[in-house]
Design an enzyme around this catalytic site. Structure first.
Site, PDB file in Angstrom:
ATOM      1  N   VAL A   1       0.549  -1.462   0.144  1.00  0.00           N
ATOM      2  CA  VAL A   1      -0.113  -0.069   0.323  1.00  0.00           C
ATOM      3  C   VAL A   1       0.770   0.744   0.056  1.00  0.00           C
ATOM      4  O   VAL A   1       1.636   2.110   0.862  1.00  0.00           O
ATOM      5  CB  VAL A   1      -0.887   0.124   1.209  1.00  0.00           C
ATOM      6  CG1 VAL A   1      -1.574   1.605   1.495  1.00  0.00           C
ATOM      7  CG2 VAL A   1      -1.410  -1.347   0.833  1.00  0.00           C
TER       8      VAL A   1
ATOM      9  N   HIS B   1       3.354   2.797   6.049  1.00  0.00           N
ATOM     10  CA  HIS B   1       3.210   2.378   7.525  1.00  0.00           C
ATOM     11  C   HIS B   1       4.665   1.100   7.996  1.00  0.00           C
ATOM     12  O   HIS B   1       5.225   0.753   7.167  1.00  0.00           O
ATOM     13  CB  HIS B   1       2.449   0.812   6.903  1.00  0.00           C
ATOM     14  CG  HIS B   1       2.600   0.192   5.546  1.00  0.00           C
ATOM     15  ND1 HIS B   1       2.406   1.152   4.196  1.00  0.00           N
ATOM     16  CD2 HIS B   1       2.917  -0.765   6.209  1.00  0.00           C
ATOM     17  CE1 HIS B   1       2.283  -0.565   3.636  1.00  0.00           C
ATOM     18  NE2 HIS B   1       2.762  -0.901   4.514  1.00  0.00           N
TER      19      HIS B   1
END
Length: 137
Positions: A92, A96
């Protein structure tokens, strides 16, 4: 198409949130390596770690640190694995950090790619010099 992590931050995508504040959200990975595998994301859409503004470094990594510590107390983990991909292998495109609970003999074997040696000390010195120049120049 909307970023799925931005949707989690906004609350329009369901997730098992373990921490939320004005700068970060931490939630369980949907495909965990082990139960408790958590993703920590900034609430603003940034793609990679180099994109993270300096003023967000401390609050962001404080949450990463707190999640890693919580894994030992809450899950009985012996430790944790903390990692972030930048572009390559980043499923993604929203910054993160993975915080994964670890235990001895849990089946993970260090890094997931082959490790090599430098050809010689001169090659290592040249690579180090290039990085030093980029950091100071």
């Amino acid at each position: 198409m909307e970023c799925v992590f931005c949707a989690v931050v906004a609350g329009s995508e369901e997730a098992h949130v373990v921490h939320r504040d004005e700068r970060t959200v931490a939630f369980l990975d949907r495909r965990p390596l082990f139960p408790g595998h958590t993703l920590v994301v900034p609430t603003v859409h940034l793609e990679t770690l180099p994109d993270l503004p300096v003023d967000l470094l401390e609050p962001f990594f404080t949450v990463v640190q707190r999640v890693a510590a919580a894994m030992e107390g809450a899950l009985g983990a012996a430790g944790s694995f903390v990692a972030a991909n930048n572009r390559i292998s980043q499923s993604v495109p929203h910054l993160h950090v993975h915080v994964v609970p670890r235990n001895p003999k849990d089946g993970l074997r260090g890094f997931f790619w082959p490790r090599n040696h430098y050809r010689d000390d001169a090659e290592a010195a040249e690579v180090a010099a290039r990085l030093r120049s980029a950091l100071t120049g």
